[in-house]
Design a protein around this motif. Sequence first.
Motif, PDB file in Angstrom:
ATOM      1  N   ALA A  94     -21.566  54.751 -58.554  1.00 43.10           N
ATOM      2  CA  ALA A  94     -20.527  54.710 -59.599  1.00 43.10           C
ATOM      3  C   ALA A  94     -20.566  55.993 -60.421  1.00 43.10           C
ATOM      4  O   ALA A  94     -19.524  56.606 -60.709  1.00 43.10           O
ATOM      5  N   GLU A  95     -21.782  56.421 -60.798  1.00 46.38           N
ATOM      6  CA  GLU A  95     -21.934  57.662 -61.563  1.00 46.38           C
ATOM      7  C   GLU A  95     -21.581  58.879 -60.717  1.00 46.38           C
ATOM      8  O   GLU A  95     -20.994  59.848 -61.213  1.00 46.38           O
ATOM      9  N   TYR A  96     -21.954  58.838 -59.412  1.00 44.44           N
ATOM     10  CA  TYR A  96     -21.676  59.958 -58.506  1.00 44.44           C
ATOM     11  C   TYR A  96     -20.178  60.198 -58.371  1.00 44.44           C
ATOM     12  O   TYR A  96     -19.701  61.333 -58.530  1.00 44.44           O
ATOM     13  N   PHE A  97     -19.424  59.124 -58.101  1.00 47.22           N
ATOM     14  CA  PHE A  97     -17.979  59.278 -57.911  1.00 47.22           C
ATOM     15  C   PHE A  97     -17.266  59.618 -59.222  1.00 47.22           C
ATOM     16  O   PHE A  97     -16.253  60.312 -59.219  1.00 47.22           O
ATOM     17  N   GLU A  98     -17.805  59.143 -60.338  1.00 40.62           N
ATOM     18  CA  GLU A  98     -17.247  59.493 -61.638  1.00 40.62           C
ATOM     19  C   GLU A  98     -17.457  60.984 -61.916  1.00 40.62           C
ATOM     20  O   GLU A  98     -16.545  61.683 -62.374  1.00 40.62           O
ATOM     21  N   GLN A  99     -18.646  61.485 -61.589  1.00 40.77           N
ATOM     22  CA  GLN A  99     -18.980  62.888 -61.821  1.00 40.77           C
ATOM     23  C   GLN A  99     -18.172  63.830 -60.943  1.00 40.77           C
ATOM     24  O   GLN A  99     -17.780  64.916 -61.365  1.00 40.77           O
ATOM     25  N   HIS A 100     -17.905  63.410 -59.680  1.00 39.65           N
ATOM     26  CA  HIS A 100     -17.257  64.289 -58.708  1.00 39.65           C
ATOM     27  C   HIS A 100     -15.817  63.858 -58.396  1.00 39.65           C
ATOM     28  O   HIS A 100     -15.315  64.169 -57.317  1.00 39.65           O
ATOM     29  N   GLN A 101     -15.168  63.158 -59.321  1.00 39.88           N
ATOM     30  CA  GLN A 101     -13.827  62.650 -59.040  1.00 39.88           C
ATOM     31  C   GLN A 101     -12.804  63.767 -58.803  1.00 39.88           C
ATOM     32  O   GLN A 101     -11.803  63.571 -58.128  1.00 39.88           O
ATOM     33  N   ALA A 102     -13.074  64.975 -59.313  1.00 38.89           N
ATOM     34  CA  ALA A 102     -12.160  66.102 -59.115  1.00 38.89           C
ATOM     35  C   ALA A 102     -12.547  66.976 -57.933  1.00 38.89           C
ATOM     36  O   ALA A 102     -11.866  67.947 -57.629  1.00 38.89           O
ATOM     37  N   ASN A 103     -13.644  66.626 -57.266  1.00 35.67           N
ATOM     38  CA  ASN A 103     -14.148  67.419 -56.137  1.00 35.67           C
ATOM     39  C   ASN A 103     -13.988  66.608 -54.851  1.00 35.67           C
ATOM     40  O   ASN A 103     -14.779  65.689 -54.581  1.00 35.67           O
ATOM     41  N   ILE A 104     -12.970  66.951 -54.053  1.00 41.21           N
ATOM     42  CA  ILE A 104     -12.671  66.190 -52.835  1.00 41.21           C
ATOM     43  C   ILE A 104     -13.830  66.234 -51.847  1.00 41.21           C
ATOM     44  O   ILE A 104     -14.193  65.215 -51.247  1.00 41.21           O
ATOM     45  N   LYS A 105     -14.435  67.411 -51.680  1.00 38.94           N
ATOM     46  CA  LYS A 105     -15.531  67.558 -50.722  1.00 38.94           C
ATOM     47  C   LYS A 105     -16.700  66.649 -51.095  1.00 38.94           C
ATOM     48  O   LYS A 105     -17.239  65.928 -50.250  1.00 38.94           O
ATOM     49  N   LYS A 106     -17.111  66.699 -52.385  1.00 35.16           N
ATOM     50  CA  LYS A 106     -18.220  65.868 -52.838  1.00 35.16           C
ATOM     51  C   LYS A 106     -17.883  64.382 -52.714  1.00 35.16           C
ATOM     52  O   LYS A 106     -18.741  63.558 -52.374  1.00 35.16           O
ATOM     53  N   THR A 107     -16.624  64.043 -52.980  1.00 29.02           N
ATOM     54  CA  THR A 107     -16.199  62.638 -52.870  1.00 29.02           C
ATOM     55  C   THR A 107     -16.362  62.133 -51.441  1.00 29.02           C
ATOM     56  O   THR A 107     -16.920  61.054 -51.196  1.00 29.02           O
ATOM     57  N   TRP A 108     -15.894  62.943 -50.477  1.00 22.40           N
ATOM     58  CA  TRP A 108     -16.012  62.533 -49.083  1.00 22.40           C
ATOM     59  C   TRP A 108     -17.464  62.526 -48.612  1.00 22.40           C
ATOM     60  O   TRP A 108     -17.863  61.681 -47.803  1.00 22.40           O
ATOM     61  N   ASP A 109     -18.265  63.465 -49.120  1.00 21.69           N
ATOM     62  CA  ASP A 109     -19.701  63.441 -48.804  1.00 21.69           C
ATOM     63  C   ASP A 109     -20.323  62.132 -49.270  1.00 21.69           C
ATOM     64  O   ASP A 109     -21.140  61.530 -48.561  1.00 21.69           O
ATOM     65  N   GLY A 110     -19.929  61.692 -50.473  1.00 20.87           N
ATOM     66  CA  GLY A 110     -20.444  60.432 -51.001  1.00 20.87           C
ATOM     67  C   GLY A 110     -19.996  59.229 -50.188  1.00 20.87           C
ATOM     68  O   GLY A 110     -20.776  58.308 -49.947  1.00 20.87           O
ATOM     69  N   ILE A 111     -18.736  59.242 -49.738  1.00 20.15           N
ATOM     70  CA  ILE A 111     -18.221  58.139 -48.912  1.00 20.15           C
ATOM     71  C   ILE A 111     -18.968  58.071 -47.586  1.00 20.15           C
ATOM     72  O   ILE A 111     -19.378  56.991 -47.134  1.00 20.15           O
ATOM     73  N   ARG A 112     -19.169  59.243 -46.947  1.00 19.49           N
ATOM     74  CA  ARG A 112     -19.900  59.265 -45.677  1.00 19.49           C
ATOM     75  C   ARG A 112     -21.322  58.747 -45.848  1.00 19.49           C
ATOM     76  O   ARG A 112     -21.839  58.008 -45.014  1.00 19.49           O
TER      77      ARG A 112
END
Length: 525
Positions: A94-112
Amino acid sequence: MNTNTSMSLIYNKVLKLLDEMAPYKKLTQKEIQLQQKPWITNEILLIMQKRDALYKDFVKEKNAQFKNRLGTLYRSYRNQVVSLIRKNKKKYYAEYFEQHQANIKKTWDGIRELINVNKKTKIMINKIIHNEKVFTDKKGIAETMNNFFVNIGDSIEKKIPKAKKSFQSYLQDPNPNRLVLNQCDAVEIASIIASFGAGKATGPFSIPTNLLKEFSEYFVDPLVTIINKSLQEGIFPSILKSAIVCAIYKKNEKTNCANYRPISLLSNIGKVFERVMFNRMESFLNESNIIYKYQFGFRKKYSTNHALLSIVEKIRTSLDNKRFACGVFVDLEKAFDTVNHNILLAKLDHYGINGFSNNWIRSYLSNRTQSVTLDGVSSTNQGITCGVPQGSILGPLLFIIYINDMHNAVKECIVHHFADDTNLLYEDKNPKNIKKVMNKELSLLYEWLCANRLSLNVDETEFIIFRPPRQKLHDRIVLELNHTKIFESNRIKYLGLILDSRLTWKAHISELSIKSMHWNALQNL
């Protein structure tokens, strides 16, 4: 004392101190797994230790009454561990996606990571076939792959015909400005070290990155001194030119060396040197407006989104004006590995990167060595005569400079680049004109490739004809490059986006729907 001697003395002294004060400790597989999960806290680790101790006592206990009590207590701790891990993992993401909500690459890294999909899944290399010989032992495979990677540039270059024109003929007026290598200071070096990812793998002659970051205040001053000496002398330290190469599988047959990408693990100290030079080169190139405007790869404030928006908007405008558009998607064969050093250095000189800065790049590229490591088994070190290291900081920038003048070779097309992903786009109302113009443009492109000693992979190069609504292509368009036909496709995947001939996005939406179904299925497991 010159740069090489100074660097060797500094590194050997640091290495001796590390061996005395922070010797390596071999972690168990369980310890490694736990370190890779940031939601595992010290509290959970303590409860895990208690749980494991209770389980051992439970297994050994012979008395049924005590065994039952131990079993109940063990299950209580086990359930507590499971509950805490779920709670912390949910909080972490939850904190990770909140922190990187504007960073598409980081978001997809988190999803993977969340759905346990590793985009760099390790492939076990158990067999390699090269020159009709089969290698199954790790040492033989490592040696074979290293031989292939080291010699790939020369082997491709030998197949390229002699050029009709020189590479200089495609360069425009030389840049009157000249890169000045300003000295670095403690603030810049500290900032570079702070930017390193602690979990990133490093190559030979490195200091463990977590220690480098933790004690950076002690490393900064010596590095400032040696890097400034390096810039003044135009010398990149020899001990930092070694690389450990990891072979990353791309696609197709796993026994073919050509289907692996060599990623160089380099010294993190060397990367500090690289970043200092990169900062100066990038700033100079931007100030002089050197880089081609449609190069979207490896540039600050540019991304795949910019490349896709540019090309899609041009195609859409053509279709709206009831014009056909032809897109040729070019695949350069082993592009990073085949860069000719002499041509690159001459182009750098043309763009104003000359004198000591050019000497520094020459030193950086020359006398490099590499070995391939496979499951702990390493090949012998071999010298590299061409190419730029994949996995380096400077390599991508040097490559986009190398192909910076490609667009000067063609007359009618718009050329888009995202690093080595290249697209030629041309529009016309008459499809017959498209065939005539594009074949001529491809011929001009081939001349540029020969002059720059680069090879185009015709089998992986394809084109698509984008058609306006309710208009048909009555005659088939045939495009050729060096007398070889290029494959025509109705849909092409470019930088993650599927483009179809009508620009309807149906194929792309269909693929996204399939991925969405897989995502929902994984969530319901």
